[in-house]
Design an enzyme around this catalytic site. Structure first.
Site, PDB file in Angstrom:
ATOM      1  N   LYS A 109       0.666  -1.328  -0.111  1.00 35.52           N
ATOM      2  CA  LYS A 109       0.027  -0.042  -0.413  1.00 35.52           C
ATOM      3  C   LYS A 109       1.094   0.891  -0.108  1.00 35.52           C
ATOM      4  O   LYS A 109       0.771   2.311  -0.659  1.00 35.52           O
ATOM      5  CB  LYS A 109      -1.386  -0.086   1.406  1.00 35.52           C
ATOM      6  CG  LYS A 109      -1.776  -0.801   1.248  1.00 35.52           C
ATOM      7  CD  LYS A 109      -3.145  -0.995   2.333  1.00 35.52           C
ATOM      8  CE  LYS A 109      -2.490  -1.431   4.005  1.00 35.52           C
ATOM      9  NZ  LYS A 109      -1.555  -2.651   4.019  1.00 35.52           N
ATOM     10  N   ARG A 142      -9.822   0.349   8.715  1.00 38.28           N
ATOM     11  CA  ARG A 142      -9.218  -0.163   9.261  1.00 38.28           C
ATOM     12  C   ARG A 142     -10.712  -1.091  10.143  1.00 38.28           C
ATOM     13  O   ARG A 142     -10.017  -2.369   9.869  1.00 38.28           O
ATOM     14  CB  ARG A 142      -7.706  -0.198  10.095  1.00 38.28           C
ATOM     15  CG  ARG A 142      -6.607  -0.978   8.748  1.00 38.28           C
ATOM     16  CD  ARG A 142      -5.542  -0.784   9.694  1.00 38.28           C
ATOM     17  NE  ARG A 142      -4.561  -1.138   9.453  1.00 38.28           N
ATOM     18  CZ  ARG A 142      -3.399  -0.092   9.093  1.00 38.28           C
ATOM     19  NH1 ARG A 142      -3.041   0.765   8.522  1.00 38.28           N
ATOM     20  NH2 ARG A 142      -2.514  -1.105   9.348  1.00 38.28           N
ATOM     21  N   ARG A 173      11.810  -4.826   4.853  1.00 35.46           N
ATOM     22  CA  ARG A 173      11.200  -4.092   4.535  1.00 35.46           C
ATOM     23  C   ARG A 173      12.146  -3.176   5.302  1.00 35.46           C
ATOM     24  O   ARG A 173      12.640  -2.678   6.462  1.00 35.46           O
ATOM     25  CB  ARG A 173       9.324  -3.595   5.559  1.00 35.46           C
ATOM     26  CG  ARG A 173       9.687  -1.801   5.588  1.00 35.46           C
ATOM     27  CD  ARG A 173       8.005  -1.947   5.017  1.00 35.46           C
ATOM     28  NE  ARG A 173       6.965  -2.114   6.146  1.00 35.46           N
ATOM     29  CZ  ARG A 173       5.829  -2.122   5.637  1.00 35.46           C
ATOM     30  NH1 ARG A 173       4.903  -1.896   5.806  1.00 35.46           N
ATOM     31  NH2 ARG A 173       5.564  -2.187   7.571  1.00 35.46           N
ATOM     32  N   ARG A 209      11.192  -1.328  11.286  1.00 39.18           N
ATOM     33  CA  ARG A 209       9.958  -0.534  12.425  1.00 39.18           C
ATOM     34  C   ARG A 209      10.323  -1.571  13.643  1.00 39.18           C
ATOM     35  O   ARG A 209      10.294  -2.806  13.204  1.00 39.18           O
ATOM     36  CB  ARG A 209       8.710  -0.163  11.693  1.00 39.18           C
ATOM     37  CG  ARG A 209       8.231   0.525  10.454  1.00 39.18           C
ATOM     38  CD  ARG A 209       7.373   0.191   9.989  1.00 39.18           C
ATOM     39  NE  ARG A 209       6.055  -0.135  10.477  1.00 39.18           N
ATOM     40  CZ  ARG A 209       5.290  -0.226   9.676  1.00 39.18           C
ATOM     41  NH1 ARG A 209       5.084   0.348   8.783  1.00 39.18           N
ATOM     42  NH2 ARG A 209       3.455  -0.544  10.335  1.00 39.18           N
ATOM     43  N   ARG A 265      -1.071  -9.251  13.390  1.00 32.76           N
ATOM     44  CA  ARG A 265      -1.420  -8.200  12.117  1.00 32.76           C
ATOM     45  C   ARG A 265      -1.864  -8.874  11.242  1.00 32.76           C
ATOM     46  O   ARG A 265      -2.938  -8.151  11.161  1.00 32.76           O
ATOM     47  CB  ARG A 265       0.549  -7.146  11.947  1.00 32.76           C
ATOM     48  CG  ARG A 265       0.757  -6.046  13.165  1.00 32.76           C
ATOM     49  CD  ARG A 265       1.995  -5.917  12.990  1.00 32.76           C
ATOM     50  NE  ARG A 265       1.577  -5.182  11.722  1.00 32.76           N
ATOM     51  CZ  ARG A 265       2.954  -4.566  11.236  1.00 32.76           C
ATOM     52  NH1 ARG A 265       4.362  -5.214  11.330  1.00 32.76           N
ATOM     53  NH2 ARG A 265       3.378  -3.761   9.898  1.00 32.76           N
TER      54      ARG A 265
HETATM   55  P1  ADP Z   1       2.318  -1.903   2.856  1.00 32.36           P
HETATM   56  O1  ADP Z   1       1.863   0.024   3.624  1.00 32.36           O
HETATM   57  O2  ADP Z   1       1.116  -2.692   1.923  1.00 32.36           O
HETATM   58  O3  ADP Z   1       2.306  -2.387   4.738  1.00 32.36           O
HETATM   59  P2  ADP Z   1       4.419  -1.833   1.953  1.00 32.36           P
HETATM   60  O4  ADP Z   1       4.435  -0.680   1.074  1.00 32.36           O
HETATM   61  O5  ADP Z   1       5.655  -1.450   3.610  1.00 32.36           O
HETATM   62  O6  ADP Z   1       3.286  -2.363   2.318  1.00 32.36           O
HETATM   63  O7  ADP Z   1       5.972  -2.920   1.417  1.00 32.36           O
HETATM   64  C1  ADP Z   1       5.838  -4.336   2.337  1.00 32.36           C
HETATM   65  C2  ADP Z   1       7.741  -4.468   1.895  1.00 32.36           C
HETATM   66  O8  ADP Z   1       7.497  -5.111   0.548  1.00 32.36           O
HETATM   67  C3  ADP Z   1       8.524  -3.099   1.281  1.00 32.36           C
HETATM   68  O9  ADP Z   1       9.432  -2.986   2.472  1.00 32.36           O
HETATM   69  C4  ADP Z   1       7.609  -2.687   0.261  1.00 32.36           C
HETATM   70  O10 ADP Z   1       9.402  -2.453  -0.398  1.00 32.36           O
HETATM   71  C5  ADP Z   1       7.608  -4.729  -0.500  1.00 32.36           C
HETATM   72  N1  ADP Z   1       6.668  -4.614  -1.750  1.00 32.36           N
HETATM   73  C6  ADP Z   1       5.912  -3.476  -2.159  1.00 32.36           C
HETATM   74  N2  ADP Z   1       5.044  -3.889  -2.729  1.00 32.36           N
HETATM   75  C7  ADP Z   1       6.144  -4.580  -3.126  1.00 32.36           C
HETATM   76  C8  ADP Z   1       5.556  -6.100  -4.472  1.00 32.36           C
HETATM   77  N3  ADP Z   1       5.069  -5.920  -5.340  1.00 32.36           N
HETATM   78  N4  ADP Z   1       6.947  -7.093  -4.866  1.00 32.36           N
HETATM   79  C9  ADP Z   1       7.370  -7.579  -4.014  1.00 32.36           C
HETATM   80  N5  ADP Z   1       8.149  -6.613  -2.978  1.00 32.36           N
HETATM   81  C10 ADP Z   1       7.072  -5.929  -2.630  1.00 32.36           C
HETATM   82  P1  ADP Z   2       1.142  -1.782   7.620  1.00 34.14           P
HETATM   83  O1  ADP Z   2       0.430  -1.405   6.196  1.00 34.14           O
HETATM   84  O2  ADP Z   2       2.333  -2.530   7.252  1.00 34.14           O
HETATM   85  O3  ADP Z   2       0.360  -2.295   8.438  1.00 34.14           O
HETATM   86  P2  ADP Z   2       0.711   0.872   8.677  1.00 34.14           P
HETATM   87  O4  ADP Z   2       2.084   1.810   9.221  1.00 34.14           O
HETATM   88  O5  ADP Z   2      -0.696   1.024   8.228  1.00 34.14           O
HETATM   89  O6  ADP Z   2       1.434  -0.423   8.690  1.00 34.14           O
HETATM   90  O7  ADP Z   2       0.189   1.103  10.342  1.00 34.14           O
HETATM   91  C1  ADP Z   2       1.496   0.652  11.708  1.00 34.14           C
HETATM   92  C2  ADP Z   2       0.318   0.225  13.035  1.00 34.14           C
HETATM   93  O8  ADP Z   2      -0.016   2.057  12.921  1.00 34.14           O
HETATM   94  C3  ADP Z   2      -1.062  -1.005  12.951  1.00 34.14           C
HETATM   95  O9  ADP Z   2      -0.248  -1.609  13.135  1.00 34.14           O
HETATM   96  C4  ADP Z   2      -1.713  -0.380  14.250  1.00 34.14           C
HETATM   97  O10 ADP Z   2      -1.307  -1.094  14.779  1.00 34.14           O
HETATM   98  C5  ADP Z   2      -1.993   1.602  13.322  1.00 34.14           C
HETATM   99  N1  ADP Z   2      -2.712   1.105  12.789  1.00 34.14           N
HETATM  100  C6  ADP Z   2      -2.077   2.315  11.590  1.00 34.14           C
HETATM  101  N2  ADP Z   2      -3.843   3.176  10.560  1.00 34.14           N
HETATM  102  C7  ADP Z   2      -4.895   2.267  11.981  1.00 34.14           C
HETATM  103  C8  ADP Z   2      -5.519   2.312  11.604  1.00 34.14           C
HETATM  104  N3  ADP Z   2      -6.539   3.453  10.457  1.00 34.14           N
HETATM  105  N4  ADP Z   2      -6.310   1.738  13.417  1.00 34.14           N
HETATM  106  C9  ADP Z   2      -6.000   1.680  13.982  1.00 34.14           C
HETATM  107  N5  ADP Z   2      -4.467   1.335  13.660  1.00 34.14           N
HETATM  108  C10 ADP Z   2      -4.001   1.570  12.578  1.00 34.14           C
END
Ligand code: ADP
Ligand code: ADP
Ligand code: ZN
Length: 215
Positions: free
Chosen positions: A13, A88, A127, A159, A170
């Site tokens: 995302k 979420r 990541r 992180r 998660r």
């Molecule tokens: P999210 O915001 O949904 O948690 P991220 O954009 O942070 O996900 O992506 C999670 C990890 O996977 C990051 O280290 C990113 O560089 C990698 N990543 C994202 N998209 C892809 C993909 N299509 N293929 C392989 N790795 C990816």
């Molecule tokens: P990822 O896409 O890797 O799950 P985010 O950066 O979106 O991570 O979120 C990290 C953490 O922040 C989540 O695991 C949660 O604890 C908190 N968080 C983020 N967005 C929300 C939301 N909309 N509602 C509740 N908690 C949230």
């Protein structure tokens, strides 16, 4: 355009949001990034949020929704936004609908990126984040210089919640509390599904092509 990005942690995302934001010229709003900025700044909200985030739980709905409400009041949201990681839960989605209605807006597109759980642990373990909002991966999307952001030159960090145990928690929470949103928005005819296991650029292209068709 008002866009929501939906998907499990690690679906890509944040990665897609950064590109979409630059291409569509609308802000990328990540509730996770906002919480992390508060944690770094040592604010009361940061202290509260950290307890939930580090255990893989969701920050309470009222706290999260308030943050989004005030962010939406900022000027740069006038022509739209890309919401990454919000809503979420179903209550958040309902409160978001009401909030937008008061502003005379609505959600226009929900981009649902799916990836199997088995891939996610590997992705999140590699990541690397920058405080500017850019996200990298040591193998799949490495920065030009190891450990340094291509965009702003700051040092990348890992992180606290990207460790295996927390990732599993998660994912559990995603399946229970967040995945029902796919149907919630499907019911409104807004969900578009994308396979997030394809290479990053392929998914970006597929998303941009689908958005063009909705114009
Ligand atoms: P999210 O915001 O949904 O948690 P991220 O954009 O942070 O996900 O992506 C999670 C990890 O996977 C990051 O280290 C990113 O560089 C990698 N990543 C994202 N998209 C892809 C993909 N299509 N293929 C392989 N790795 C990816
Ligand atoms: P990822 O896409 O890797 O799950 P985010 O950066 O979106 O991570 O979120 C990290 C953490 O922040 C989540 O695991 C949660 O604890 C908190 N968080 C983020 N967005 C929300 C939301 N909309 N509602 C509740 N908690 C949230
Ligand atoms: Zn950076």
């Amino acid at each position: 355009m008002q866009i929501i990005l939906l998907g499990p942690p690690g679906a890509g995302k944040g990665t897609q949001a950064a590109v979409l934001s630059a291409t569509l010229k609308i802000p990328h709003i990540s509730t996770g990034d906002i919480f992390r900025a508060h944690i770094k700044g040592g604010t009361n909200l940061g202290v509260l949020a950290k307890r939930y985030i580090d255990s893989g739980k969701l920050v309470p709905d009222d706290v999260t929704t308030d943050i989004v409400a005030s962010r939406l009041n900022e000027e740069d949201c006038a022509s739209g936004f890309i919401m990454d990681g919000f809503p979420r839960t179903i209550p958040q989605a309902r409160m978001f609908d009401e909030m937008l209605e008061r502003l005379g807006k609505k959600v226009e597109v929900v981009i649902n990126i799916t990836v199997e759980d088995s891939i996610i642990v590997k992705r999140l373990s590699g990541r690397r984040m920058c405080s500017c909002g850019r996200t990298y991966h040591i193998d799949n999307n490495p920065p030009k210089t190891e450990g340094v952001c291509d965009v702003c030159n700051r040092s990348l960090y890992i992180r606290d919640d990207d460790k295996e145990e927390t990732i599993k928690e998660r994912l559990k929470i995603y399946h229970k509390q967040t995945s029902p949103l796919v149907d919630y928005y499907q019911g409104k005819g807004l969900t578009m599904n994308f396979d997030g296991s394809k290479p990053i650029e392929v998914t970006t292209r597929e998303i941009l092509d689908s958005l063009k068709k909705t114009d």
